[in-house]
Every structure is written in structure tokens, then in C-alpha cells.
Design a protein around this motif. Sequence first.
Motif, short mmCIF file in Angstrom:
data_model
loop_
_atom_site.label_atom_id
_atom_site.label_comp_id
_atom_site.label_asym_id
_atom_site.label_seq_id
_atom_site.Cartn_x
_atom_site.Cartn_y
_atom_site.Cartn_z
N CYS A 238 15.25 -9.21 -4.16
CA CYS A 238 15.43 -8.33 -5.43
C CYS A 238 14.79 -7.41 -5.43
CB CYS A 238 15.53 -8.80 -7.04
SG CYS A 238 17.15 -9.80 -7.23
N GLY A 239 14.62 -6.12 -5.76
CA GLY A 239 13.86 -4.96 -5.23
C GLY A 239 13.23 -4.84 -7.41
N GLY A 240 11.37 -4.78 -7.21
CA GLY A 240 11.37 -4.91 -8.64
C GLY A 240 11.14 -3.43 -9.45
N GLY A 241 11.47 -2.02 -9.19
CA GLY A 241 11.51 -1.18 -9.30
C GLY A 241 9.69 -0.87 -9.24
N GLY A 242 9.20 -0.16 -10.53
CA GLY A 242 7.60 0.61 -10.94
C GLY A 242 7.01 -0.60 -10.63
N SER A 243 7.18 -1.99 -10.00
CA SER A 243 5.97 -2.86 -9.73
C SER A 243 5.54 -3.24 -8.52
CB SER A 243 7.57 -4.32 -10.45
OG SER A 243 7.89 -4.69 -9.20
N GLY A 244 6.81 -2.44 -7.45
CA GLY A 244 6.29 -2.07 -5.92
C GLY A 244 6.46 -2.95 -5.54
N PRO B 46 0.88 -1.35 0.07
CA PRO B 46 0.06 0.26 -0.71
C PRO B 46 0.97 1.33 0.03
CG PRO B 46 -0.49 -1.27 1.61
CD PRO B 46 0.76 -2.23 1.23
N GLY B 47 0.51 2.09 -1.22
CA GLY B 47 1.75 3.58 -1.13
C GLY B 47 2.88 3.49 -2.01
N VAL B 48 2.80 2.28 -2.13
CA VAL B 48 4.49 2.40 -2.71
C VAL B 48 4.03 1.80 -3.77
CG1 VAL B 48 6.90 0.50 -2.87
CG2 VAL B 48 5.07 1.15 -0.01
N GLU B 49 4.96 2.59 -4.96
CA GLU B 49 5.38 2.73 -6.15
C GLU B 49 6.35 2.33 -6.90
OE1 GLU B 49 4.02 6.70 -7.87
OE2 GLU B 49 2.06 6.85 -7.06
N ASN B 50 7.07 2.47 -6.17
CA ASN B 50 8.46 1.51 -6.98
C ASN B 50 9.59 1.66 -5.40
OD1 ASN B 50 9.56 3.00 -9.60
ND2 ASN B 50 7.98 4.89 -8.51
N VAL B 51 9.98 0.71 -6.00
CA VAL B 51 10.94 -0.49 -5.08
C VAL B 51 12.31 0.48 -5.07
CG1 VAL B 51 11.45 -2.32 -4.05
CG2 VAL B 51 8.92 -1.97 -4.42
N HIS B 52 13.12 0.75 -4.37
CA HIS B 52 14.68 1.32 -5.30
C HIS B 52 16.00 0.10 -4.76
CE1 HIS B 52 13.21 4.07 -6.59
NE2 HIS B 52 12.25 4.55 -5.33
N GLY B 53 16.79 0.93 -3.29
CA GLY B 53 17.74 -0.34 -2.60
C GLY B 53 16.46 -1.22 -1.80
N VAL B 54 17.50 -2.79 -1.61
CA VAL B 54 17.13 -3.62 -1.29
C VAL B 54 18.46 -4.44 0.44
CG1 VAL B 54 16.53 -5.49 -0.96
CG2 VAL B 54 15.74 -4.79 -1.95
N THR B 55 18.50 -4.77 1.46
CA THR B 55 19.27 -5.05 2.57
C THR B 55 18.51 -5.93 2.87
OG1 THR B 55 21.07 -4.21 3.63
CG2 THR B 55 18.81 -3.11 4.38
N VAL C 274 24.89 -1.14 -13.70
CA VAL C 274 24.53 -1.04 -12.49
C VAL C 274 22.95 -1.01 -11.78
CG1 VAL C 274 25.67 -1.46 -9.63
CG2 VAL C 274 26.90 -1.76 -12.61
N THR C 275 22.13 -1.93 -11.45
CA THR C 275 21.53 -1.24 -10.05
C THR C 275 21.41 -2.05 -8.87
OG1 THR C 275 19.72 -3.71 -10.86
CG2 THR C 275 19.90 -1.42 -11.93
N GLY C 276 21.71 -3.03 -8.65
CA GLY C 276 22.25 -3.72 -7.34
C GLY C 276 23.39 -4.21 -7.30
N VAL C 277 24.42 -3.72 -5.32
CA VAL C 277 24.72 -4.55 -5.22
C VAL C 277 24.83 -5.19 -3.76
CG1 VAL C 277 27.21 -4.18 -4.87
CG2 VAL C 277 26.12 -2.94 -6.83
N LEU D 195 19.19 -5.18 -5.16
CA LEU D 195 19.44 -7.09 -4.58
C LEU D 195 20.96 -7.01 -3.58
CD1 LEU D 195 20.25 -9.17 -5.72
CD2 LEU D 195 23.18 -8.62 -7.01
N GLU D 196 20.28 -8.11 -2.63
CA GLU D 196 20.51 -8.59 -1.39
C GLU D 196 20.95 -10.24 -1.12
OE1 GLU D 196 23.05 -7.75 0.62
OE2 GLU D 196 22.06 -7.22 2.48
N ALA D 197 21.69 -10.11 -1.18
CA ALA D 197 21.85 -12.25 -0.47
C ALA D 197 21.11 -11.71 1.13
CB ALA D 197 23.31 -12.37 -0.26
N ASP D 198 21.00 -12.78 1.31
CA ASP D 198 20.58 -12.78 2.58
C ASP D 198 21.93 -14.26 3.23
OD1 ASP D 198 19.94 -15.56 1.94
OD2 ASP D 198 17.77 -15.73 3.07
N GLY D 199 22.58 -14.90 2.63
CA GLY D 199 23.59 -15.76 2.69
C GLY D 199 23.15 -17.27 3.42
#
Length: 209
Positions: free
Chosen positions: A195-201, A16-25, A138-141, A185-189
Motif C-alpha cells: 500500500c502506498g502511504g500518500g504524504g507519509s512517504g 530520501p527525497g520522497v514526499e508522496n507515494v502514489h501508485g504501487v506495483t 478509489v485510490t489503488g486497484v 495498492l498491489e497484491a503480490d499473490g
Amino acid sequence: MTRSTAEILREYGPFPGVENVHGVTFDGQHVWFATGDTLNALDPASGETPRKLEIAAQAGTAFDGRHLFQIADDRIQRIDPDSGRVLATIPAPPGGGHSGLAWAEGALWVGQYRERKIRQLDPDTGAVLRTIETNRFVTGVTWVDGELWHGTWEDDASDLRRIDPDTGEVLESLEMPPGMGVSGLEADGNGRFFCGGGGSGKVRAVRHP
């Protein structure tokens, strides 16, 4: 280079209320994802979002075991995850286009989208310690088990790439299904990438090979 198709384990959102997902950790319990003006905590088991920090969060996100780091315009903020307070800021690397952010080996690693570079930074001063050049946007690292991975998103195609941190050579590619871009992008080990999905939210969990 070995190529394979990414296996999507789960999709979270849209929220709800999220249009874009950017960084992820990932802090060991919650996946944090940046949405522009908030940092949101996601429980990957339940899919619920129990917490939100009202903070500028336009690009990459990282966690060092104690603090969150968040790219906001031309700076990187060090954040207390309990209070949401910004404890310190350092300048982001010159050149702009900052995208992914990761913590490894006592340093921050910043992706620069159109420059096709990953830069290692001193987390206290922002000084650039090293630059790795790649051949895709490069998007995520993320670092996992001594391996450097980055997300790409170019010409409506996305993949996750493991690269040689010395030469930038692509060693492995996990291609995302059509229409699924990677914006963080983030790995949980523990066998997963988030993975963030950009404009898919959305945030997606992908199996680590």
C-alpha cells in the motif's frame, strides 16, 4: 460484508527525497512506487531502493509481466523497466481524477478517485471496455486470485475493499489503522498487499486475509 482490521506486516520508508507515494506495483522481485517525477524500485526483503527511473509518475502504476504502466496526467505510459524508455502512450479515461492502476485479464484497470469508478481499458488504444461503480473514493486497484480489490481514502479513513466486479457490491473490508491512508495498492499473490502511504512517504505491507 465482512469487516476486519488490516494487519500491518512492515513499513518501508520514508525514503530520501520522497514526499508522496502514489501508485504501487510488484514485478515479482521489486515493488515499484511512483513519487511524482520518479518510479522507484524497492526490495521488499531488504527495504533498499536499488533503482530509480526519472519519469512522470503522478498516480497509478502497473506491471504486465514485461512492461511497467504509469499514469502521468491525462495519459498512461508503457515503460521498458530496464531502460526507463517510454515505448507507447494511450489516453487515460475521460473524467480525470485518475488514481489506481492494475493489469489483469489482458487489460488495464484504472481507478478514478472522486468519480468512485474503476474502468477496464484496452491497453493498446485506451478504449473503455467496462465501468464498475463503487460507493467510496478509489485510490489503488489490484486483482489477486480472481478477486478485485481497491483502496479507499475518505474523511481521514482508509480501507482495502474486495468488491464484486459485476455489481460493485462490497464483499469484504480491511480497515487500516487510524492515520494510515492508502494511495496505491498491489497484491503480490503470496499473501501480501503493498500500500502506498500518500504524504507519509511510506510503503506498507499488509497481510492478505
